[in-house]
Design a protein around this motif. Structure first.
Motif, PDB file in Angstrom:
ATOM      1  N   HIS A 403      25.192  51.147  16.736  1.00 35.80           N
ATOM      2  CA  HIS A 403      24.479  52.348  16.299  1.00 35.80           C
ATOM      3  C   HIS A 403      24.486  52.491  14.778  1.00 35.80           C
ATOM      4  CE1 HIS A 403      24.884  53.493  20.515  1.00 35.80           C
ATOM      5  NE2 HIS A 403      23.969  54.416  20.295  1.00 35.80           N
ATOM      6  N   GLN A 404      23.390  53.046  14.280  1.00 34.42           N
ATOM      7  CA  GLN A 404      23.313  53.502  12.898  1.00 34.42           C
ATOM      8  C   GLN A 404      23.293  55.031  12.891  1.00 34.42           C
ATOM      9  OE1 GLN A 404      19.999  51.935  10.663  1.00 34.42           O
ATOM     10  NE2 GLN A 404      20.932  49.915  10.437  1.00 34.42           N
ATOM     11  N   PHE A 405      24.141  55.611  12.058  1.00 35.19           N
ATOM     12  CA  PHE A 405      24.172  57.063  11.859  1.00 35.19           C
ATOM     13  C   PHE A 405      23.773  57.353  10.416  1.00 35.19           C
ATOM     14  CE2 PHE A 405      27.275  55.970  15.069  1.00 35.19           C
ATOM     15  CZ  PHE A 405      27.071  56.903  16.064  1.00 35.19           C
ATOM     16  N   LEU A 406      22.741  58.154  10.230  1.00 33.56           N
ATOM     17  CA  LEU A 406      22.340  58.600   8.903  1.00 33.56           C
ATOM     18  C   LEU A 406      22.756  60.054   8.760  1.00 33.56           C
ATOM     19  CD1 LEU A 406      20.809  58.096   6.226  1.00 33.56           C
ATOM     20  CD2 LEU A 406      18.742  58.912   7.380  1.00 33.56           C
ATOM     21  N   ALA A 407      23.564  60.340   7.738  1.00 34.92           N
ATOM     22  CA  ALA A 407      24.091  61.690   7.560  1.00 34.92           C
ATOM     23  C   ALA A 407      23.971  62.090   6.096  1.00 34.92           C
ATOM     24  CB  ALA A 407      25.553  61.751   8.005  1.00 34.92           C
ATOM     25  N   ILE A 408      23.967  63.393   5.843  1.00 32.77           N
ATOM     26  CA  ILE A 408      23.840  63.915   4.492  1.00 32.77           C
ATOM     27  C   ILE A 408      24.987  64.874   4.206  1.00 32.77           C
ATOM     28  CG2 ILE A 408      22.356  65.863   5.175  1.00 32.77           C
ATOM     29  CD1 ILE A 408      20.775  65.377   2.557  1.00 32.77           C
ATOM     30  N   LYS A 409      25.473  64.844   2.985  1.00 31.09           N
ATOM     31  CA  LYS A 409      26.485  65.799   2.546  1.00 31.09           C
ATOM     32  C   LYS A 409      25.760  67.059   2.071  1.00 31.09           C
ATOM     33  CE  LYS A 409      30.294  66.363  -0.769  1.00 31.09           C
ATOM     34  NZ  LYS A 409      31.167  65.660  -1.753  1.00 31.09           N
ATOM     35  N   PRO A 410      25.940  68.187   2.752  1.00 27.96           N
ATOM     36  CA  PRO A 410      25.184  69.399   2.399  1.00 27.96           C
ATOM     37  C   PRO A 410      25.448  69.854   0.966  1.00 27.96           C
ATOM     38  CG  PRO A 410      26.261  69.627   4.530  1.00 27.96           C
ATOM     39  CD  PRO A 410      26.834  68.393   3.896  1.00 27.96           C
ATOM     40  N   ASN A 411      24.475  70.584   0.423  1.00 27.51           N
ATOM     41  CA  ASN A 411      24.669  71.193  -0.891  1.00 27.51           C
ATOM     42  C   ASN A 411      24.317  72.674  -0.818  1.00 27.51           C
ATOM     43  OD1 ASN A 411      21.874  71.330  -0.913  1.00 27.51           O
ATOM     44  ND2 ASN A 411      21.630  69.529  -2.225  1.00 27.51           N
ATOM     45  N   ASP A 412      24.202  73.301  -1.945  1.00 31.65           N
ATOM     46  CA  ASP A 412      23.988  74.759  -1.981  1.00 31.65           C
ATOM     47  C   ASP A 412      22.520  75.152  -1.981  1.00 31.65           C
ATOM     48  OD1 ASP A 412      26.734  75.149  -2.075  1.00 31.65           O
ATOM     49  OD2 ASP A 412      26.788  75.030  -4.268  1.00 31.65           O
ATOM     50  N   GLU A 413      21.627  74.200  -1.766  1.00 28.05           N
ATOM     51  CA  GLU A 413      20.201  74.503  -1.876  1.00 28.05           C
ATOM     52  C   GLU A 413      19.573  74.908  -0.548  1.00 28.05           C
ATOM     53  OE1 GLU A 413      18.221  71.202  -3.657  1.00 28.05           O
ATOM     54  OE2 GLU A 413      19.622  71.088  -5.346  1.00 28.05           O
ATOM     55  N   GLY A 414      20.359  75.083   0.482  1.00 26.47           N
ATOM     56  CA  GLY A 414      19.804  75.485   1.767  1.00 26.47           C
ATOM     57  C   GLY A 414      19.357  74.294   2.591  1.00 26.47           C
ATOM     58  N   THR A 415      18.377  74.480   3.473  1.00 21.76           N
ATOM     59  CA  THR A 415      17.994  73.452   4.444  1.00 21.76           C
ATOM     60  C   THR A 415      16.969  72.472   3.914  1.00 21.76           C
ATOM     61  OG1 THR A 415      16.251  74.862   5.342  1.00 21.76           O
ATOM     62  CG2 THR A 415      18.430  75.020   6.363  1.00 21.76           C
ATOM     63  N   ASP A 416      16.274  72.814   2.855  1.00 21.09           N
ATOM     64  CA  ASP A 416      15.175  71.964   2.376  1.00 21.09           C
ATOM     65  C   ASP A 416      15.715  70.876   1.458  1.00 21.09           C
ATOM     66  OD1 ASP A 416      12.717  70.948   1.844  1.00 21.09           O
ATOM     67  OD2 ASP A 416      12.119  72.517   0.423  1.00 21.09           O
ATOM     68  N   THR A 417      16.552  69.986   2.032  1.00 20.44           N
ATOM     69  CA  THR A 417      17.191  68.958   1.211  1.00 20.44           C
ATOM     70  C   THR A 417      16.749  67.544   1.578  1.00 20.44           C
ATOM     71  OG1 THR A 417      19.075  68.968   2.737  1.00 20.44           O
ATOM     72  CG2 THR A 417      19.239  70.357   0.767  1.00 20.44           C
ATOM     73  N   TYR A 418      15.905  67.396   2.574  1.00 21.59           N
ATOM     74  CA  TYR A 418      15.331  66.089   2.937  1.00 21.59           C
ATOM     75  C   TYR A 418      14.007  66.356   3.645  1.00 21.59           C
ATOM     76  CZ  TYR A 418      17.687  67.304   7.358  1.00 21.59           C
ATOM     77  OH  TYR A 418      18.129  67.963   8.470  1.00 21.59           O
ATOM     78  N   PRO A 419      13.117  65.364   3.724  1.00 17.56           N
ATOM     79  CA  PRO A 419      11.795  65.573   4.318  1.00 17.56           C
ATOM     80  C   PRO A 419      11.869  66.066   5.762  1.00 17.56           C
ATOM     81  CG  PRO A 419      11.845  63.520   3.094  1.00 17.56           C
ATOM     82  CD  PRO A 419      13.251  64.017   3.131  1.00 17.56           C
ATOM     83  N   LEU A 420      10.801  66.737   6.198  1.00 17.05           N
ATOM     84  CA  LEU A 420      10.780  67.312   7.548  1.00 17.05           C
ATOM     85  C   LEU A 420      10.790  66.252   8.645  1.00 17.05           C
ATOM     86  CD1 LEU A 420       8.183  70.172   6.998  1.00 17.05           C
ATOM     87  CD2 LEU A 420      10.656  70.422   7.353  1.00 17.05           C
ATOM     88  N   ARG A 421      10.210  65.084   8.370  1.00 19.17           N
ATOM     89  CA  ARG A 421      10.128  64.019   9.356  1.00 19.17           C
ATOM     90  C   ARG A 421      10.710  62.732   8.758  1.00 19.17           C
ATOM     91  NH1 ARG A 421      10.323  64.902  13.933  1.00 19.17           N
ATOM     92  NH2 ARG A 421       9.072  63.142  14.611  1.00 19.17           N
ATOM     93  N   PRO A 422      11.100  61.770   9.601  1.00 21.35           N
ATOM     94  CA  PRO A 422      11.642  60.512   9.068  1.00 21.35           C
ATOM     95  C   PRO A 422      10.724  59.899   8.014  1.00 21.35           C
ATOM     96  CG  PRO A 422      11.965  60.608  11.427  1.00 21.35           C
ATOM     97  CD  PRO A 422      11.144  61.812  11.074  1.00 21.35           C
ATOM     98  N   TRP A 423      11.314  59.510   6.909  1.00 24.20           N
ATOM     99  CA  TRP A 423      10.523  59.037   5.761  1.00 24.20           C
ATOM    100  C   TRP A 423      10.538  57.519   5.621  1.00 24.20           C
ATOM    101  CZ3 TRP A 423      14.934  61.962   5.793  1.00 24.20           C
ATOM    102  CH2 TRP A 423      16.121  61.289   5.445  1.00 24.20           C
ATOM    103  N   TRP A 424      11.328  56.841   6.437  1.00 24.72           N
ATOM    104  CA  TRP A 424      11.440  55.387   6.293  1.00 24.72           C
ATOM    105  C   TRP A 424      10.416  54.689   7.184  1.00 24.72           C
ATOM    106  CZ3 TRP A 424      15.115  58.696   8.195  1.00 24.72           C
ATOM    107  CH2 TRP A 424      15.375  58.665   9.550  1.00 24.72           C
TER     108      TRP A 424
END
Length: 427
Positions: A403-424
């Protein structure tokens, strides 16, 4: 009481009609001559191996030494043999105590022997601990990683090919070449991480440097760490040959000792198998601390299919391939990732891709068989053929996954921190 023949002993463990023909050194035979599978017991050492270790370990010892063989066997790729052995499972039976005692008495009548294991066998888990190499300690990890990877760069190149990438490739179709599929996998990882030129990547367990090289070609500042001296030597030379010294670096270093932080991305491809289930929380906390807020982790690892399966590998894998190796289910891994504070964006199972990858490696080993035997000896060449073919079979049968797991470390900018749909892109 007359001693039993090898064929008579085999009859105790197989029901009548088993689809196998077995020829023994003592002149006895079991089964029909026209059975789909023929096995040969070449000498008494094979029997003693199996008496002393009546499990996969005893069978492996006999096979690696050539004490058990088959005219249908391709040593660099015994996959077809695995397929033929599957029907035998339904014919296995357990002898009663009196029968078992008679068989053991027959063996003992020839003397008590404990043949030395093959020279390439590693120490048991208990012995490693007694020598101070505690599982998943820094010293233990250094020893076990060196045991597996510091074999011979030339030997690995014979089956890995020019990419020197020892993890699951990603295929567009079963006909795709191994090199193209490995490039696909590296591109997939880098595209998921979405790093831009000038940003910084840490590759934990970087192997021979293929990910670091490709990242640097994109203008990413890439640092790879590994505990294998031979991998570091190969990677540093490769970086120099590519003229990427200003962007790429590979160090002989434990990931826990990397002094830098604030990375824009971290990838760990095929390294988690060495970490140990109980150490997952500290592993992901270490990664979390090294990432900037809003930065991503791509964790790629072999997994169990469910949480009921045991974590530790069997004796064969522990002694010969990955000492102290452990696998967990994807659900258990994802839970620890999230409990660490990451947000999991995507999880992908590449099980079928790993089976295809292993088939390609076996084909490469067969193509270079004579050179491999000259370089590392037949037992070690047989070992890698056996290991890779067995893994291919187990991935195909869904006994293990990756398995591959893609995860993000949250920041203080709220939920809009990556595109709405898979970008790759689809690789």
């Amino acid at each position: 009481m007359a001693a039993m023949t090898v064929a008579q002993m085999i009859e105790l463990f197989l029901k009548p009609g088993a689809p196998v023909h077995i020829e023994s050194f003592d002149g006895s035979s079991y089964g029909s001559d026209d059975a789909p599978l023929t096995l040969q017991v070449k000498n008494s050492r094979a029997i003693y191996y199996m008496v002393n270790a009546p499990s996969e370990l005893g069978l492996a010892r006999a096979y690696l030494q050539g004490d058990i063989d088959s005219p249908q066997l391709v040593p660099g790729n015994p996959y077809a043999l695995f397929k033929e052995l599957v029907p035998l499972k339904s014919y296995l039976r357990t002898p009663n105590p009196a029968q078992l005692a008679k068989a053991l008495a027959s063996v003992a009548s020839h003397g008590f022997h404990r043949p030395a294991p093959p020279d390439i066998e590693g120490p048991s888990r208990a012995r490693r601990i007694s020598e101070g190499l505690l599982p998943h300690s820094k010293a233990g990890d250094e020893a076990t990683v060196s045991y597996h990877y510091d074999q011979s760069n030339e030997f690995y190149s014979m089956f890995l090919g020019p990419s020197m990438t020892y993890t699951c490739a990603v295929f567009d179709s079963p006909l795709m070449s191994l090199e193209a599929a490995q490039k696909n996998k590296i591109d997939l990882v880098l595209d998921k991480l979405a790093l831009q030129p000038g940003e910084r990547l840490l590759d934990i367990g970087c192997g021979w440097g293929s990910m670091v090289i490709e990242a640097a070609k994109r203008g990413i500042k890439a640092l790879g760490v590994t505990l294998s001296e031979e991998q570091v030597e190969w990677a540093q030379r490769w970086i120099k040959d590519e003229g990427l010294e200003d962007l790429a670096e590979v160090r002989l270093m434990d990931y826990r000792d990397v002094p830098e932080g604030d990375f824009d991305g971290i990838c760990s491809i095929g390294m988690m198998e060495h970490v140990g289930h109980k150490h997952y929380p500290s592993y992901f906390k270490e990664i979390y601390a090294k990432l900037k807020p809003g930065a991503k982790l791509l964790n790629h690892q072999i997994t169990r299919c469910n949480s009921h399966q045991g974590k530790k590998a069997g004796q064969f894998i522990d002694r010969y391939i990955f000492p102290d190796g452990e696998l967990s289910s994807p659900a258990e891994i994802e839970m620890v990732i999230q409990d660490t504070g990451f947000e999991v964006i995507n999880q992908e199972n590449l099980r079928q891709h790993y089976a295809l990858t292993l088939h390609r490696w076996n084909e490469n080993l067969v193509a270079h068989w004579d050179d491999a035997v000259k370089l590392v000896g037949e037992p070690k060449a047989r070992l890698w053929g056996l290991y890779m073919a067995g893994c291919a079979f187990n991935f195909e049968m869904n006994n293990i996954q990756v398995h591959q797991f893609l995860a993000i470390k949250p920041n203080d900018e709220g939920t809009d921190t990556y595109p709405l749909r898979p970008w790759w892109p689809n690789h």
